[in-house]
Structures are given as structure tokens and as C-alpha cells.
Design a protein around this motif. Structure first.
Motif, mmCIF file in Angstrom:
data_model
loop_
_atom_site.group_PDB
_atom_site.id
_atom_site.type_symbol
_atom_site.label_atom_id
_atom_site.label_comp_id
_atom_site.label_asym_id
_atom_site.label_seq_id
_atom_site.Cartn_x
_atom_site.Cartn_y
_atom_site.Cartn_z
ATOM 1 N N HIS A 4 28.633 -27.290 -25.209
ATOM 2 C CA HIS A 4 27.283 -27.376 -24.692
ATOM 3 C C HIS A 4 26.233 -27.236 -25.786
ATOM 4 N N ARG A 7 19.229 -28.378 -25.348
ATOM 5 C CA ARG A 7 18.648 -29.559 -24.727
ATOM 6 C C ARG A 7 17.412 -30.066 -25.442
ATOM 7 N N GLN A 132 24.656 -32.389 -21.227
ATOM 8 C CA GLN A 132 25.677 -31.483 -21.765
ATOM 9 C C GLN A 132 26.944 -32.257 -22.121
ATOM 10 N N ALA A 303 21.380 -28.846 -8.684
ATOM 11 C CA ALA A 303 21.371 -28.831 -10.157
ATOM 12 C C ALA A 303 20.882 -30.192 -10.628
ATOM 13 N N THR A 307 20.143 -32.519 -17.042
ATOM 14 C CA THR A 307 20.046 -31.408 -17.999
ATOM 15 C C THR A 307 21.178 -30.397 -17.836
ATOM 16 N N GLU A 308 21.518 -30.029 -16.587
ATOM 17 C CA GLU A 308 22.672 -29.125 -16.391
ATOM 18 C C GLU A 308 23.965 -29.902 -16.542
ATOM 19 N N PHE A 312 30.153 -31.213 -15.365
ATOM 20 C CA PHE A 312 30.247 -29.984 -14.574
ATOM 21 C C PHE A 312 31.714 -29.580 -14.467
ATOM 22 N N GLN A 316 32.303 -26.192 -9.499
ATOM 23 C CA GLN A 316 30.862 -26.077 -9.253
ATOM 24 C C GLN A 316 30.385 -27.059 -8.174
#
Ligand SMILES: Cc1cc2nc3c(=O)[nH]c(=O)nc-3n(C[C@H](O)[C@H](O)[C@H](O)COP(=O)(O)OP(=O)(O)OC[C@H]3O[C@@H](n4cnc5c(N)ncnc54)[C@H](O)[C@@H]3O)c2cc1C
Ligand code: FES
Length: 321
Positions: A4, A7, A132, A303, A307-308, A312, A316
């Protein structure tokens, strides 16, 4: 998770078209040269659009390069997209501060029609790297990449990063039929009909020393069945211990859900690459929500995929919501 990134590292830049090639019936590879591009990792993406100050024509019926990759029907109807579109980085080769970036795309609408008309010397606008990255779990010796269609590009780049990290990597790639596989196989061994055996059949994955299981729904190439069935058959034939492996998946959402649910039943660590329509790509417009679990009532939340995500961890995601 080591993948990760911060950003704030993205930037808007101009990129020159280096080449354009047809990979299969509906997929193309666009290679761009960027003089400046921040550090990026597999799983991250760019937002691509025409240059705003460009007076370039939207199509070039007079393109002088000899590679005629785009159908005349596409060439004659292409118009400029108003909003940028998100594309995974399918490969990145550094040269000093700059780099060459591969984007592998399928022509589905206005922006990808415009992309298919691009030729060397034209320029595009590129915002990135965004989102990410896939985490690389150095403590697990095996990795499986499960993908289909336009989910293949980030897995290609990831394959190289995993093998560079000394992780034993296998890809399981599927499509409905042979003509829609976004991979080159010329001169390589043919894929096995039996999903248990992975071979260095695909040129792109072979470059990353990654053997592949190929599946087609109609049985025209490799294993007959969908990619989730091929993945399950490969794992059971090879008796892989879930604690030794990480699964990465990218492709149609129903396919990723199938992979994630199978991984949940067998307790494999798994990362999915979610796709949403993205107007801005940087967390401003709120157009890209993914429903994820939350520890606080009502035990779910939205989410932002840009950006997140787009990567994933499988547990999640609240699928179908
Ligand atoms: C992080 C990320 C990475 C991506 N990487 C790639 C890639 O490597 N290669 C590639 O070909 N495409 C990729 N995409 C998808 C690509 O951004 C869209 O298909 C894009 O909309 C194409 O633009 P278009 O104008 O040609 O088609 P549009 O006119 O925008 O769309 C054509 C059709 O596809 C549907 N559609 C568009 N975008 C999405 C979406 N995100 N989810 C579901 N349905 C959609 C539309 O509803 C419409 O029916 C990615 C998307 C994301 C979010
Ligand atoms: S694309 Fe705008 S917030 Fe995610």
C-alpha cells in the motif's frame, strides 16, 4: 501489507503513444511513454483522457504507421470522451525518471474506441499512479493469479513482481472462447486440457516465469469450463496447503466473487481488484463506492474504490450490495 502506497504521490502528466497492437479479437495493447511518473506498483491504475489543450483529431484515418489495429468502423465513429477512464497498469518499464506503461484494453465504448485510434506521436493525458497496490506477502511461498478478460493486465505486472520476490507464481486465466483470450501463445506449448497442469504457454506470463492454466467456457483452448472451476480443479489436483498461498483475482465481478467465496471456504488469503465507474479517480466525486463490512453499526459502509481500493482483501467486500 507491504504494497500500500501514499495516495498523494500521483500526478497529471502528458504521455506519448509508443505503440498500439491488437492482442486478440477485442483486446489491444497501448504502450505510452511518460517522462515523469511516480513510483508505482501492480494493482494501481491511471486515469486516461485526451489532452485538454490538444488540437489532435479524434481519429486518424490517415495514420501512417503500418499496423492497422483498429477496425474502420471504430476509426470512423470515434469521438473524444468527456471524462477520463480508469485503466490498470498492465506493465511498467523504467528509464530514468520516466517509464513506458502498457495499458491493455477491450473496446466497449466511447473512450476505448478513441484509444483504438491512437497512433505513435499522438499524446494523451495521464493521471496516476492511483489507488492501492496488491500486497506482496513475502512469508507465503505460493501465489495464484486468477483472472479473465480486462482483469488480466494487472495480473501480468503482478506476476513479474511476485517472481522477482521469489514467490512461486501460477496464473489461471479464462475467457469464453479462444479468440477472446488477451494473451499471445504463438510458438509456445499448448495449454493442457487438464487444469491440474500449468504450463509456460502464454508469452506474456512466460516472460515473468509464470506457468498458466488456461480455461475457455466452450473448451476451444485448454480446460473446458470457467476460470473458477479451473482454479478449483488446479488446487485440488496439486494439494496446495492454504496457509502457504495467497490468491489474487481480477476480472468480472461474478468471477471474483466465485474465487473469493471459494477462498473463504478453504481459508485462502485472497485479494480482489474491484472495478467501478470512476469520474475523478482521486476521492472527490464519490462515484465509485464499494460496500464493505464495518465493525460499527449498521456493520457496513461505503468505501471509495479509487482511494481505498481498487484492491481489497476478500473478507472486506459485501458482494451483491
Ligand atoms: C481500477 C480500474 C481498472 C480498470 N482497468 C481496465 C483495463 O486494464 N482495461 C480495460 O479495458 N478496462 C479497464 N477498466 C474498465 C474501464 O475503465 C471501463 O470499461 C471504461 O468505462 C471504458 O470506457 P468506454 O468509454 O470505452 O466505455 P463506457 O462507455 O464508459 O462503458 C461501456 C459499457 O461498460 C459499462 N461500464 C463502464 N465502466 C464500467 C465499470 N467500471 N464497471 C462496470 N461496467 C462498466 C458501461 O455501463 C457501458 O455499458 C478499469 C476500471 C477500473 C475502475
Ligand atoms: S472516482 Fe471520484 S471518488 Fe472515486
Amino acid at each position: 501489507m507491504s504494497g500500500h502506497l501514499n495516495r498523494s504521490a500521483f500526478q497529471l502528466t502528458s504521455a506519448d503513444v509508443v505503440s498500439q497492437a491488437r492482442i486478440c479479437r477485442e483486446h489491444f495493447r497501448l504502450t505510452l511513454s511518460c517522462p515523469n511518473f511516480a513510483d508505482a506498483k501492480p494493482g494501481q491504475f491511471v486515469q486516461l483522457s485526451p489532452e485538454t489543450d490538444s488540437s489532435q483529431p479524434s481519429h486518424r484515418a490517415d495514420a501512417t504507421d503500418s499496423v492497422d489495429v483498429c477496425d474502420e468502423a471504430i476509426r470512423s465513429t470515434a469521438t473524444l470522451p468527456f471524462l477520463p477512464r480508469a485503466f490498470s497498469i498492465g506493465g511498467l518499464r523504467r528509464n530514468g525518471n520516466g517509464c513506458e506503461i502498457d495499458i491493455i484494453y477491450r473496446v466497449v465504448g466511447v473512450a476505448t474506441q478513441w484509444m483504438a485510434t491512437l497512433r505513435p506521436t499522438q499524446t494523451v493525458s495521464l493521471l496516476g499512479p492511483l489507488g492501492q497496490a496488491f500486497p506482496i506477502i513475502a512469508s507465503k511461498p505460493n501465489a495464484y493469479l486468477v483472472g479473465g478478460g480486462v482483469g488480466v493486465p494487472p495480473l501480468l505486472w503482478l506476476a513479474g513482481a511476485l517472481t522477482d520476490a521469489g514467490i512461486n507464481t501460477t496464473a489461471v486465466i479464462g475467457s469464453t472462447t479462444k479468440e477472446l483470450l488477451p494473451l499471445a501463445h504463438q510458438g509456445n506449448p499448448t495449454p493442457a486440457d487438464d487444469a491440474g497442469e500449468a504450463r509456460l504457454t502464454s508469452t506474456e506470463f512466460a516472460n515473468a516465469n509464470t506457468p498458466v492454466v488456461i480455461s475457455t467456457d466452450d473448451g476451444s483452448f485448454g480446460f473446458k469450463g470457467n476460470v473458477v472451476q479451473a482454479f478449483q480443479a488446479h488446487l485440488s489436483a496439486n494439494n496446495i496447503n492454504p496457509t502457504s498461498a495467497v490468491v489474487y483475482t481480477c476480472g468480472p465481478e461474478r468471477m471474483m466473487q466465485g474465487v473469493a467465496e471459494f477462498c473463504e471456504t478453504k481459508d485462502y488469503e485472497c485479494y480482489v481488484c474491484m472495478e467501478r465507474s470512476m469520474a475523478c479517480g482521486v476521492g472527490t466525486c464519490q462515484s465509485c463506492v464499494v460496500t464493505v463490512k464495518s465493525e460499527t453499526p449498521p456493520n457496513w459502509r461505503y468505501a471509495l474504490c479509487c482511494t481505498e481500493g481498487p484492491i481489497f482483501e476478500r473478507s472486506q467486500i459485501l458482494w451483491n450490495q
